[in-house]
Design an enzyme around this catalytic site. Structure first.
Site: not given
Ligand code: NVA
Ligand code: CP
Length: 313
Positions: A133, A294
């Site tokens: 991410h 973000r």
């Molecule tokens: N580790 C989490 C991050 C969400 C922004 C997921 O992948 O669901």
């Molecule tokens: N932190 C993040 O990516 O949040 P969302 O899943 O809401 O986009």
């Protein structure tokens, strides 16, 4: 001579100088927006935003960011695309690339993102996969720079508590590119993927994995965590709650960090699980600045990849 198209699939796609420059530009774009002077270099440009998972922050910040830069975002839910009915990622990428100037993707398999990037004639941005991410960590590092100063970034000590997941992996890549120290406290069976950790350590990154959260937070400038069950792991919630007992970031754990330590969480959060309400809603928490960043960090990415604004040189 034609230059190869650039993508942002991982923070390791950026050199150290590029990442530092991108963070400085993100801070500048934030100042400009607050002053009502946001530049509009993306007039006439479009971004396809493909979402195969839920999103609040990523979806809204990319959408609003594109508009603020003068461009046009297209929200494309995976289950409404032919991609969701089995059209290949390769064909989807080549078709979308005939219409738009960039493609942002949130999906499960990192391989699918890499295939889209391979076949798309336009830049592809990783908006979260099961593996990484990167856009999240850009905003997190911007938030760290706000707290400790841009120059201090390579000297920070960051503590990650909990699952060695996609967000943890991008922290590892961030440490690899910027040189800060990262200590991850993970329960047995939930350590980061060796495919991310191994190359980072081999490249000299100051990253190590420990078992005890108290060991990770000792001397930390930043304490951060994430949900125990990520998107796609909902059926593992109960087993993970048992595995992660003792890994909550609470006031007692924060007390082991530096006096000026900040708390970060990518959100969404589960108060009472990975973090106590006292910490996430307390004075050390920067989670809403982090969420706001973000927008600014991704605008810097969009200006670079879709607008052709060089990061360095
Ligand atoms: N580790 C989490 C991050 C969400 C922004 C997921 O992948 O669901
Ligand atoms: N932190 C993040 O990516 O949040 P969302 O899943 O809401 O986009």
């Amino acid at each position: 001579m034609t230059t190869a198209k650039r993508d942002l699939l991982a923070l390791t796609d950026l050199s150290t100088a590029e990442l530092r420059a991108l963070l400085r530009r993100a801070a500048e774009l934030k100042r400009l927006q607050k002053a009502g002077a946001c530049p509009t270099p993306l007039a006439g440009r479009s971004l396809a935003m493909v979402f195969e998972k839920a999103s609040t922050r990523t979806r809204v910040s990319f959408d609003v960011g594109m508009r603020q830069l003068g461009g046009h975002p297209l929200m494309l839910r995976g289950d409404e695309l032919q991609l969701g009915r089995g059209e290949s990622a390769a064909d989807t990428a080549q078709v979308l690339g005939r219409y738009v100037d960039g493609i942002m993707v949130r999906t499960f398999e990192h391989d699918k993102l890499e295939t889209l990037a391979k076949y798309a004639p336009v830049p592809v941005i990783n908006a979260l996969t099961d593996l990484l991410h990167p856009c999240q960590i850009l905003a997190d590092l911007q938030t760290c720079a706000e707290a400790f100063g841009d120059a201090a970034l390579p000297d920070l000590r960051v503590a990650w508590i909990g699952d060695g997941n996609n967000v943890a992996h991008s922290w590892i890549n961030g440490a690899r590119v910027l040189g800060f120290e990262l200590v991850l406290a993970c329960p047995a069976g939930y350590a980061p993927d060796p495919a991310v950790l191994g190359p980072a350590q081999a490249a000299g990154a100051k990253v190590r994995v420990v078992r005890a959260p108290s060991e990770a937070v000792a001397g930390a400038h930043v304490v951060t965590t994430d949900v125990w069950a990520s998107m796609g792991q909902e059926q593992e919630q109960a087993i993970r709650e048992a595995a992660f007992a003792g890994y909550q970031v609470d006031a007692a754990l924060m007390a082991g960090a530096r006096d000026d330590a900040i708390f970060l969480h990518c959100l969404p959060a589960h108060r009472g699980e990975e973090v106590s309400a006292e910490v996430i809603d307390g004075p050390r928490s920067r989670v809403f600045d982090e969420a706001e960043n973000r927008l600014h960090a991704q605008k810097a990415v969009l200006e670079w990849l879709l607008g052709g604004r060089p990061l360095v040189g």
